[in-house]
Design an enzyme around this catalytic site. Structure first.
Site, short mmCIF file in Angstrom:
data_model
loop_
_atom_site.label_atom_id
_atom_site.label_comp_id
_atom_site.label_asym_id
_atom_site.label_seq_id
_atom_site.Cartn_x
_atom_site.Cartn_y
_atom_site.Cartn_z
N ARG A 38 0.73 -1.20 0.07
CA ARG A 38 -0.08 0.10 -0.18
C ARG A 38 0.92 1.18 -0.08
O ARG A 38 0.51 2.15 -0.66
CB ARG A 38 -0.91 -0.13 1.27
N HIS A 67 0.69 4.16 -2.65
CA HIS A 67 0.01 5.53 -2.26
C HIS A 67 1.14 6.53 -2.83
O HIS A 67 0.91 7.76 -2.62
CB HIS A 67 -0.11 5.72 -0.78
N HIS A 125 -5.81 -6.16 -3.48
CA HIS A 125 -6.58 -6.45 -2.35
C HIS A 125 -6.89 -7.69 -1.95
O HIS A 125 -7.39 -8.30 -0.83
CB HIS A 125 -8.24 -5.75 -2.33
N TRP A 155 -10.26 -8.81 2.73
CA TRP A 155 -11.01 -9.02 1.72
C TRP A 155 -11.13 -10.65 1.30
O TRP A 155 -12.19 -11.13 0.59
CB TRP A 155 -10.57 -8.37 0.35
N THR A 156 -10.28 -11.25 1.80
CA THR A 156 -10.09 -12.79 1.54
C THR A 156 -9.72 -13.43 2.76
O THR A 156 -9.16 -12.75 3.57
CB THR A 156 -8.92 -13.07 0.54
N ASP A 198 -14.87 -2.26 -5.13
CA ASP A 198 -14.56 -3.50 -5.17
C ASP A 198 -15.62 -4.19 -6.20
O ASP A 198 -15.75 -4.78 -7.13
CB ASP A 198 -14.32 -4.43 -4.11
C1 HEM Z 1 -9.10 0.68 -6.55
C2 HEM Z 1 -9.37 1.69 -5.75
C3 HEM Z 1 -8.78 1.55 -4.55
C4 HEM Z 1 -9.27 1.84 -3.33
C5 HEM Z 1 -10.61 2.59 -3.53
C6 HEM Z 1 -8.71 1.23 -2.33
C7 HEM Z 1 -8.97 1.34 -1.02
C8 HEM Z 1 -8.37 0.91 0.01
C9 HEM Z 1 -8.71 0.93 1.57
C10 HEM Z 1 -9.95 1.69 2.02
C11 HEM Z 1 -7.88 0.28 2.41
C12 HEM Z 1 -8.10 0.00 3.84
C13 HEM Z 1 -6.96 0.58 4.37
C14 HEM Z 1 -6.66 0.82 5.86
O1 HEM Z 1 -8.01 0.92 6.50
O2 HEM Z 1 -5.52 0.70 6.68
C15 HEM Z 1 -6.96 -0.31 1.38
C16 HEM Z 1 -6.02 -0.98 1.82
C17 HEM Z 1 -5.25 -1.83 1.06
N1 HEM Z 1 -5.00 -1.37 -0.37
FE1 HEM Z 1 -6.38 -0.29 -1.57
N2 HEM Z 1 -7.53 0.78 -2.60
C18 HEM Z 1 -7.60 0.91 -4.02
C19 HEM Z 1 -6.41 0.43 -4.89
C20 HEM Z 1 -5.29 -0.45 -4.34
C21 HEM Z 1 -4.49 -0.45 -5.51
C22 HEM Z 1 -4.19 -0.26 -6.71
C23 HEM Z 1 -3.65 -1.29 -4.67
C24 HEM Z 1 -1.98 -1.99 -5.16
C25 HEM Z 1 -1.62 -2.15 -6.22
C26 HEM Z 1 -4.01 -1.27 -3.24
C27 HEM Z 1 -3.34 -1.96 -2.23
C28 HEM Z 1 -4.07 -1.97 -0.97
C29 HEM Z 1 -3.55 -3.04 0.02
C30 HEM Z 1 -2.26 -4.04 0.04
C31 HEM Z 1 -4.27 -2.77 1.21
C32 HEM Z 1 -3.85 -3.29 2.48
C33 HEM Z 1 -3.31 -2.49 3.43
C34 HEM Z 1 -2.92 -3.09 5.07
O3 HEM Z 1 -3.50 -4.24 5.17
O4 HEM Z 1 -2.42 -2.34 5.93
N3 HEM Z 1 -5.18 -1.08 -3.19
N4 HEM Z 1 -7.38 0.14 0.35
#
Ligand code: HEM
Length: 285
Positions: free
Chosen positions: A35, A39, A174, A206-207, A235
């Site tokens: 993430r 970002h 995700h 998510w899984t 999603d």
């Molecule tokens: C498509 C639009 C996307 C949205 C709206 C989105 C939104 C989010 C949100 C709301 C979280 C939870 C964060 C938290 O509460 O700590 C999250 C986690 C995460 N996102 Fe996304 N995301 C998107 C795309 C992506 C992309 C493109 C990637 C990587 C290529 C990604 C990788 C991750 C990962 C790995 C987590 C887990 C982080 C953790 O467990 O600490 N996301 N995302």
């Protein structure tokens, strides 16, 4: 005091790779490192020409105010983990370290090998930070008044130069990780899948196997028959929107196809807005 300029060298990449792999084994922090890389890169605006103001994978997420942007809640922890590696040697730029950590995390969790190149120049100060709001929101209200999640995803990802297929492939990240109510506001305090960690405890995944990078995200998002798992509006739309659905169906059915497309899209993400110093160094990650 201004930071010394860091310039990536082959030895720095080798040292960093070993240390990041060790960190992943010790902390099980794969998702948050993925993430962080996303970002940092995902602020990119293809319509802004000059580096580093165009955003992208330039390491600017380490600066206030960017690390304090709402979308980055919790990522300060990922920065701290990698700072402990950056402190040991200066032969790798922050921008490279963040992207390397993400690519290694994907692979170490069982995902594809991403064709990575290094030599990214760092943004050198907070004055280069992109304004808040360039990263996607997971649910309504949509920040620019878009009518729904499909329009929102396209608004954000087209600004970075991505296609519908790449949006779906990248969303598959995700398949690992969790959302936490005290960070993004999404998810539950804890579920049967997350209550014991490993690593940080709690949140909603998510899984079920949220430290394994595979195509199960697409299967669970399609079925939506387990209320212990998370589905954001962004999603859910992948199987509802006509432009996204064919790719989501393909990735649910064929993990090899997902991995091949994911690796290409992730490599592109990792190079958004990059200025090479002086030229890209291919390095197996
Ligand atoms: C498509 C639009 C996307 C949205 C709206 C989105 C939104 C989010 C949100 C709301 C979280 C939870 C964060 C938290 O509460 O700590 C999250 C986690 C995460 N996102 Fe996304 N995301 C998107 C795309 C992506 C992309 C493109 C990637 C990587 C290529 C990604 C990788 C991750 C990962 C790995 C987590 C887990 C982080 C953790 O467990 O600490 N996301 N995302």
């Amino acid at each position: 005091m201004a930071e010394a300029v860091r310039r990536t060298k082959k030895e720095g990449l080798e040292q960093a790779k070993g240390d990041v792999i060790q960190l992943l084994q010790d902390k099980k922090c794969h998702p948050i490192l993925i993430r962080l890389g996303w970002h940092d890169a995902g602020t990119y605006n293809k319509d802004v020409k000059d580096f580093p103001h165009r955003g992208g994978a330039n390491g600017s997420i380490r600066f206030y105010p960017e690390i304090n942007h709402g979308a980055n809640a919790g990522l300060v922890n990922a920065c701290k983990l990698l700072q402990s590696i950056a402190d040991k040697y200066d032969g790798v730029s922050y921008a490279d370290l963040f992207q390397m950590a993400s690519a290694l995390a994907v692979k170490d969790a069982g995902g594809p090998s991403i064709p990575m190149r290094y030599g990214r120049k760092d943004a050198e100060g907070p004055e280069s930070v992109q304004p808040e709001g360039n990263l996607p929101a997971g649910g309504a209200p949509w920040p620019n008044g878009e009518p729904g999640p499909g329009d929102h995803l396209r608004k954000v990802f087209y600004r970075m130069g991505f296609t519908d297929q790449e949006i779906v492939a990248l969303s598959g990240a995700h398949t690992v990780g969790r959302a936490y109510p005290n960070r993004s506001g999404f998810g539950k305090e804890s579920t049967k899948y997350t209550k014991d960690g490993p690593g940080t405890k709690g949140g909603s995944s998510w899984t079920p196997e949220w430290l394994v990078f595979d195509n199960s995200y697409f299967k669970y998002i399609k079925e939506q028959n387990d209320n212990e798992l998370l589905v954001l509006e962004t999603d859910d739309v992948l199987f509802k929107d006509e432009g996204f659905r064919p790719y989501a169906e393909k990735y649910a059915a064929d993990q090899d196809a997902f991995f091949a497309d994911y690796a290409k899209a992730h490599a592109k993400l990792s190079e958004l807005g990059v200025e090479w110093d002086p030229s890209p160094i291919p390095f197996a990650t």
